[in-house]
Write an enzyme that holds these catalytic residues in place. Structure first.
Site, mmCIF file in Angstrom:
data_model
loop_
_atom_site.group_PDB
_atom_site.id
_atom_site.type_symbol
_atom_site.label_atom_id
_atom_site.label_comp_id
_atom_site.label_asym_id
_atom_site.label_seq_id
_atom_site.Cartn_x
_atom_site.Cartn_y
_atom_site.Cartn_z
ATOM 1 N N GLN A 101 0.880 -1.256 0.027
ATOM 2 C CA GLN A 101 -0.206 -0.173 0.016
ATOM 3 C C GLN A 101 0.710 1.416 -0.176
ATOM 4 O OE1 GLN A 101 -3.049 -0.779 -0.424
ATOM 5 N NE2 GLN A 101 -3.924 1.172 -0.651
ATOM 6 N N LEU A 102 0.738 1.828 -0.874
ATOM 7 C CA LEU A 102 1.625 3.316 -1.337
ATOM 8 C C LEU A 102 1.515 4.091 0.109
ATOM 9 C CD1 LEU A 102 3.199 5.115 -3.239
ATOM 10 C CD2 LEU A 102 1.043 6.193 -3.585
ATOM 11 N N HIS A 103 2.519 4.477 0.490
ATOM 12 C CA HIS A 103 2.548 5.238 1.899
ATOM 13 C C HIS A 103 3.395 6.331 1.635
ATOM 14 C CE1 HIS A 103 5.000 1.708 2.718
ATOM 15 N NE2 HIS A 103 5.614 2.193 3.563
ATOM 16 N N LEU A 104 3.186 7.542 2.338
ATOM 17 C CA LEU A 104 4.170 8.768 2.257
ATOM 18 C C LEU A 104 4.591 8.796 3.637
ATOM 19 C CD1 LEU A 104 5.157 11.239 1.010
ATOM 20 C CD2 LEU A 104 3.127 12.339 1.831
#
Length: 656
Positions: free
Chosen positions: A555-558
DNA sequence: GTTCTAGAAC
DNA sequence: GTTCTAGAAC
């Protein structure tokens, strides 16, 4: 099959035992009758419903008759339901050096079977009329689909009439020998289903790339399964490698392979024209190992073979690949066992996919060699060698191989590579001495690690929260339709939060494209808002906002992380380097790149192994404790690069 | 001897 | 991703 054994240069023509698998009304007898109309091969249909002087008989009677028919040189159809493994097992044992056992599964809709059984009259087993529906339903409840590891050398699934027709055609055509083709000839595109023969007309290689396949059978046979590798030409299409030069290489590789390894006989190679993902169902060939001309990220997509194989294999292949490696170096190969749930495994009998990456002559792709064919040929040779070694390892014992071959580097670090190869070879040699069964489906299972989509369970935590923030109120700081904000569970600095994208299938930076620009902007804005909030509390905090090039968690996470790195959870080199090297991609840069080029650049994981440098003065430190004590007091300003474009977010009043 | 890392297991 | 730990580095 006959054609297969002939093309692989073996003298014997194998007989076949075909187990029809399906409930009453699925068309088993019709299937047999249709095939037996063909004059090419002598068949015997063994039908349990009539074996006892026209009346129903027993399984053992069927077995006995099967053995007799085989002795007479006939191939046999076992025309009984064969719906579970136990019912099939005795028949599977008929396989041997001269006999292959196949399964033809008639998976037609239950409705169809029921209505056929109900309507028919004069059925051999007197199963017709109203009673049939109940019988069919009961049988379907307990059915168990066949797997290769039961001992079948081929399993063919038919889901509709067209599939059945194709299967009938395949079995009817058994008999006529297939020509052995000159090796690696340029061939014209022949529709896959129409012929196994390749013509010698030279045409453009690109058009044929997907359909040109070479097959290898080692002479060592294990049970009735002949381990067989199918591979496309590497590097010639997407990577624009000159096809004539490539054909020289592969012949050399083969000769070399033949000389160095007694168990590969070059006489067993031939070329097939067709769809590599349908070797069995369309070509009637049995290959258990497929080579894939992969890309360095080992991702689906692109064109040609790679896209076709990933598409045919579905998410299972992606998952299994991820468990072994994230990226691939040119010249290297990685062997991926296919789960038995995979459609390619079931329908085509593929047990392993070997991803291979050849040299790249295409300027639009990474590691472009700029027409340096000296280097290119060396790498291509290496690629084929890696492929054959990989294939060999599937014939040998899989379980002794390293669980995950880490090829996650694009660098040219020769020393590191040869070291790794030594290690890998050592393990392979060890494996060779173990004379275990090959290609068993269970070999693919890896020590209880459950992988639903290529990510281990621990790597799914963010994904789970992103999908259902309402179920994790205790950890969620903020959520909207598109994002969720949480504290990093193991913060690597005084302040460290994550902005998760909620969109499915955007697992990391590499999945981000132009379509996600709005999402990236929202994530950035939310991150900025949290920075402001933290700095309102403590104006001395300085932040960076960015992504890991290759995330460990799905899951794309910043990352929103303060630059003090004052945390007991920051323990190792990987932790440090993932936030302080080019592996950390600032959100502003990612946004700019996605807007201008449709994707974000990502750094190789290799940089994570680099030196420990201070994030301010860039001085090198021997270990984590020393580094940590240095950064507590380093008086330097941050590097110039970070002071540009708001990469570093500090309050004006606190200059550093 | 202690400290630290890197790899395996989870 | 973390935890655990063998053994390398000191």
């Amino acid at each position: 099959m006959e054609m297969e054994t002939e093309v692989s240069g073996e003298k014997e023509k194998k007989q076949i035992v075909v187990l029809l698998i399906g409930p009453p009304g699925s068309g088993k007898s019709t299937f047999c009758d249709s095939v037996m109309k063909s004059p090419h091969r002598p068949w015997s249909r063994i039908c349990q419903d009539i074996i006892n002087n026209g009346k129903a008989g027993s399984k053992s009677q069927c077995l006995k008759m099967a053995i007799e028919s085989l002795k007479e040189g006939k191939s046999v159809f076992i025309d009984r339901c064969n719906l579970d493994k136990e019912q099939r097992s005795e028949f599977v044992k008929l396989g041997g050096p001269q006999v292959e056992v196949h399964a033809v599964v008639l998976e037609l809709p239950a409705q169809v079977c029921i209505s056929r059984s109900v309507k028919r009259s004069g059925h051999e087993g007197n199963l017709q009329g109203g009673r049939a529906a109940a019988v069919v339903n009961k049988m379907l409840r307990s059915k168990e689909l066949p797997k290769v590891n039961e001992g079948f050398s081929r399993i063919l699934f038919c889901y509709n009439d067209a599939d059945v027709e194709n299967a009938v055609k395949t079995y009817s055509m058994l008999g006529p020998p297939t020509r052995i083709m000159n090796f690696f000839k340029k061939v014209s595109a022949v529709p896959a289903s129409s012929s196994n023969e390749a013509t010698n007309d030279a045409t453009t290689p690109k058009a044929n790339e997907k359909t040109e396949i070479v097959r290898v059978s080692p002479s060592k046979k294990l049970g009735s399964v002949v381990p067989t590798l199918a591979f496309p030409s590497i590097s010639t299409a997407d990577f624009q490698f000159d096809i004539d030069k490539a054909s020289d290489i592969i012949i050399l590789s083969l000769v070399k392979a033949k000389a160095s390894r007694k168990n590969i006989d070059s006489g067993r190679f031939f070329t097939f024209v067709g769809d590599i993902t349908k070797l069995h169902s369309q070509g009637g060939l049995h290959c258990n190992v497929l080579a894939n001309a992969a890309n360095w990220r080992l991702k689906p997509g692109g064109g040609g073979v790679n896209a076709a194989i990933f598409k045919a294999a579905g998410p299972d292949l992606e998952a299994a690949t991820r468990a072994r490696a994230n990226t691939l170096l040119p010249g290297k190969a990685v062997v991926v066992p296919l789960p038995s749930t995979c459609p390619l495994h079931n329908a085509e009998g593929i047990t392993h996919v070997i991803h291979v990456l050849g040299p790249n002559m295409n300027p639009n792709r990474p590691n472009y060699l700029n027409n340096d064919y000296t280097k290119g040929c060396k790498i291509l040779r290496e690629a084929y060698t890696s492929l054959f070694e990989g294939f060999l390892s599937t014939v040998q014992d899989q379980s002794k191989l390293p669980k995950r071959i880490n090829q996650a580097t694009m660098s040219d670090s020769g020393a590191e590579d040869s070291e790794r190869n030594k290690k890998y070879k050592g393990l392979q040699d060890k494996a060779r001495t173990n004379n275990l069964e090959s290609g068993s489906v269970d070999d693919a299972g890896d020590s209880g690690k459950k992988m639903s989509k290529g990510w281990s369970s621990w790597a799914l935590a963010l994904h789970i929260i992103a999908m259902h923030p309402e179920k994790h109120e205790n950890v969620v700081l903020e959520s909207s339709d598109n994002i969720v904000v949480i504290n990093d569970q193991y913060p690597k600095a005084r302040k460290h939060v994550l902005v998760l994208a909620r969109q499915e299938s955007v697992d990391g930076l590499e999945d981000v494209g132009s379509a996600n620009i709005q999402l990236l902007e929202e994530m950035h804005d939310v991150g900025m808002k949290w920075i402001k909030r933290f700095q309102d509390e403590d104006a001395s905090l300085i932040f960076r906002l960015g992504y890991h090039s290759v995330p460990s968690m799905r899951q794309l996470h910043l990352h929103v992380i303060s630059q003090d790195f004052e945390s007991d959870h920051l323990k190792n080199k990987k932790h440090w380097n993932s936030f302080t090297t080019s592996f950390f991609r600032d959100s502003v840069d990612v946004l700019e790149e996605v807007k201008s080029q449709g994707k974000a650049n990502v750094e190789s994981e290799a940089v994570l192994k680099g030196e420990l440098r201070c994030n301010r003065c860039r001085s090198v430190h021997p270990n984590i404790p020393k580094l940590k004590s240095h950064i507590r007091t380093c008086p330097s300003q941050f590097p110039h690069h970070l002071l540009q474009n708001s990469r570093l977010l500090a309050r004006p009043e606190s200059s550093n």
